[in-house]
Design a protein around this motif. Sequence first.
Motif, PDB file in Angstrom:
ATOM      1  N   ASN A  25       0.854  -1.200   0.000  1.00 61.78           N
ATOM      2  CA  ASN A  25       0.000   0.000   0.000  1.00 61.78           C
ATOM      3  C   ASN A  25       0.890   1.251   0.000  1.00 61.78           C
ATOM      4  N   ALA A  26       0.251   2.404  -0.056  1.00 57.03           N
ATOM      5  CA  ALA A  26       1.025   3.654  -0.097  1.00 57.03           C
ATOM      6  C   ALA A  26       1.682   3.942   1.242  1.00 57.03           C
ATOM      7  N   THR A  27       1.029   3.544   2.321  1.00 60.37           N
ATOM      8  CA  THR A  27       1.595   3.819   3.646  1.00 60.37           C
ATOM      9  C   THR A  27       2.921   3.087   3.803  1.00 60.37           C
TER      10      THR A  27
ATOM     11  N   TYR B 278      -1.153  14.002   5.574  1.00 62.89           N
ATOM     12  CA  TYR B 278      -1.962  12.846   5.969  1.00 62.89           C
ATOM     13  C   TYR B 278      -1.544  12.350   7.352  1.00 62.89           C
TER      14      TYR B 278
ATOM     15  N   THR C  24       2.263  16.012   0.808  1.00 59.80           N
ATOM     16  CA  THR C  24       1.233  15.255   0.103  1.00 59.80           C
ATOM     17  C   THR C  24       0.819  16.048  -1.140  1.00 59.80           C
TER      18      THR C  24
ATOM     19  N   VAL D 209      -1.929  15.425  -3.328  1.00 61.04           N
ATOM     20  CA  VAL D 209      -3.377  15.666  -3.193  1.00 61.04           C
ATOM     21  C   VAL D 209      -3.786  15.098  -1.831  1.00 61.04           C
ATOM     22  N   PRO D 210      -4.325  15.932  -0.959  1.00 61.52           N
ATOM     23  CA  PRO D 210      -4.649  15.431   0.377  1.00 61.52           C
ATOM     24  C   PRO D 210      -5.858  14.510   0.373  1.00 61.52           C
ATOM     25  N   THR D 211      -6.033  13.819   1.483  1.00 60.58           N
ATOM     26  CA  THR D 211      -7.148  12.884   1.583  1.00 60.58           C
ATOM     27  C   THR D 211      -8.486  13.617   1.656  1.00 60.58           C
TER      28      THR D 211
ATOM     29  N   ASP E 177       4.087  12.216  -1.380  1.00 58.92           N
ATOM     30  CA  ASP E 177       2.993  11.269  -1.199  1.00 58.92           C
ATOM     31  C   ASP E 177       2.003  11.503  -2.343  1.00 58.92           C
TER      32      ASP E 177
ATOM     33  N   CYS F 225      -0.325   9.329  -3.261  1.00 62.93           N
ATOM     34  CA  CYS F 225      -1.368   8.315  -3.081  1.00 62.93           C
ATOM     35  C   CYS F 225      -2.692   8.697  -3.751  1.00 62.93           C
ATOM     36  N   GLN F 226      -3.060   9.976  -3.607  1.00 64.70           N
ATOM     37  CA  GLN F 226      -4.366  10.416  -4.101  1.00 64.70           C
ATOM     38  C   GLN F 226      -4.281  11.010  -5.505  1.00 64.70           C
TER      39      GLN F 226
ATOM     40  N   THR G  96      -0.533   4.332  -4.255  1.00 63.37           N
ATOM     41  CA  THR G  96      -1.365   3.165  -3.976  1.00 63.37           C
ATOM     42  C   THR G  96      -1.999   2.656  -5.264  1.00 63.37           C
TER      43      THR G  96
ATOM     44  N   ARG H  77      -5.247   1.012  -5.429  1.00 60.03           N
ATOM     45  CA  ARG H  77      -6.699   0.842  -5.461  1.00 60.03           C
ATOM     46  C   ARG H  77      -7.485   2.118  -5.746  1.00 60.03           C
ATOM     47  N   LYS H  78      -6.834   3.280  -5.670  1.00 56.64           N
ATOM     48  CA  LYS H  78      -7.593   4.530  -5.805  1.00 56.64           C
ATOM     49  C   LYS H  78      -7.714   4.890  -7.288  1.00 56.64           C
TER      50      LYS H  78
HETATM   51  C1  LIG Z   1      -2.774  11.360   1.183  1.00 57.12           C
HETATM   52  C2  LIG Z   1      -2.773   9.921   1.534  1.00 57.12           C
HETATM   53  N1  LIG Z   1      -1.616   9.307   1.778  1.00 57.12           N
HETATM   54  C3  LIG Z   1      -1.552   7.997   2.102  1.00 57.12           C
HETATM   55  C4  LIG Z   1      -2.695   7.248   2.215  1.00 57.12           C
HETATM   56  C5  LIG Z   1      -2.572   5.815   2.608  1.00 57.12           C
HETATM   57  O1  LIG Z   1      -2.707   4.989   1.507  1.00 57.12           O
HETATM   58  P1  LIG Z   1      -2.843   3.405   1.689  1.00 57.12           P
HETATM   59  O2  LIG Z   1      -4.176   3.192   2.322  1.00 57.12           O
HETATM   60  O3  LIG Z   1      -2.725   2.835   0.326  1.00 57.12           O
HETATM   61  O4  LIG Z   1      -1.744   2.984   2.583  1.00 57.12           O
HETATM   62  C6  LIG Z   1      -3.936   7.834   1.973  1.00 57.12           C
HETATM   63  C7  LIG Z   1      -5.166   7.026   2.072  1.00 57.12           C
HETATM   64  O5  LIG Z   1      -6.263   7.476   2.016  1.00 57.12           O
HETATM   65  C8  LIG Z   1      -3.975   9.210   1.624  1.00 57.12           C
HETATM   66  O6  LIG Z   1      -5.135   9.823   1.401  1.00 57.12           O
END
Ligand SMILES: Cc1ncc(COP(=O)(O)O)c(C=O)c1O
Length: 396
Positions: A88-90, A115, A163, A165-167, A192, A194-195, A215, A217-218
Amino acid sequence: MSNGFSEAEISRARRDTPGCEEVLHFNNAGASLMPETVLDATVSHLRLEARIGGYEAAGRSREAIERVYDATAALIGCDRGEIAVVENATRAWDMAFYSIPLGPGDRILTAMAEYASNYIAFLQVARKTGAKVEPVPNDEHGQLSVEVLREMVDESVRLIAITHVPTNGGLVNPAAEVGEVAREAGILYLLDACQSIGQVPINVGTIGCDMLSATGRKYLRGPRGTGFLHVRRDVLEDLEPPFLDLHAAEWTGKESFEIRRDARRFENWETNFAGKVGLGVAVDYALGWGLEAIWERVRTLAEDLRALLGDLPGVEVRDLGAERCGIVTFTVEGHAARDVSRRLSTGGINTSVSAPSSTLLDMEDRNLDALVRASVHYYNTEEEVSRFCETLERSL
Ligand SMILES: Cc1ncc(COP(=O)(O)O)c(C=O)c1O
């Protein structure tokens, strides 16, 4: 042409996506609907594992498994040796961050919309090492101020980690301008993505980041439990991963081991092979549409949605930034975000809720409680945008 996609292409994208017949899916920033081709490739590999054995299936599907490195490298403009595929991205972000040597007085500069998982890691490392974490204030658009960042940089800054694009919103931070500052000052830069990956065209050379986490899956529409890390060749060998195993390193003698020289030093041996196959197919599928076309369509749909939401009584769109992406966040006066999302779900519409603790600095700064998050992708339609707003209005 309609916003990067012709009508025929939108129809094809929807035909390719079985979930379109089931739901109105505005939760692409949660997890997109997988295209059939991704689903088939993933499930086929699992079936092969069941039929002939997991190790044997990995041998037979070697090419499809290896494809994920070429596909992700093509997606972000790097070399396949600069890619690690992880769960995953984390984990991708962590493997990069925890590799960076930090000590007392070292400064980490980050963004207001960072994040939670990243910020918790900053705080943990700061507590252990005496390093300091400092958020860079926003500019008048609500995005990271590059001007202030430049003023904050000095020889004690060891890392810029932001980051893209923020969550919790449509904001697109000025990643390339931040990269310019990092390069000028010779500071490590971790992005980051991820988004943003899969909706925003990303080239790591243009952005100038040393490390990038993403990541599957998004917006890439891959299977869950997949992600990847990019680390630039020039910094790779200076970064010692926090965990090593017999895949990341070789045991060379009673007292010695040698760490791999490519980015797979950030991986570990056992992994989700079906997920790797699926992620490779998902990235190729995105490349087939073209990231510029995807970006254009996603942005247009999101702006249409913001405009319609803005006309609804009590609804306030909350997205920041000079440039906004496919993530649309809003509040409804007198209604908790969770209730709004639940009511939409009753009407067959998927959204999610951004909790304040996921982006604490930003949410406290704006004095916001939870937000409803509606995130569109290229396979969504204008008709869905209208239906979303009608259902929302009726449900209040
Ligand atoms: C900005 C950001 N970074 C990291 C993550 C974590 O990604 P993952 O769930 O693939 O570990 C998210 C998940 O929503 C996110 O919004």
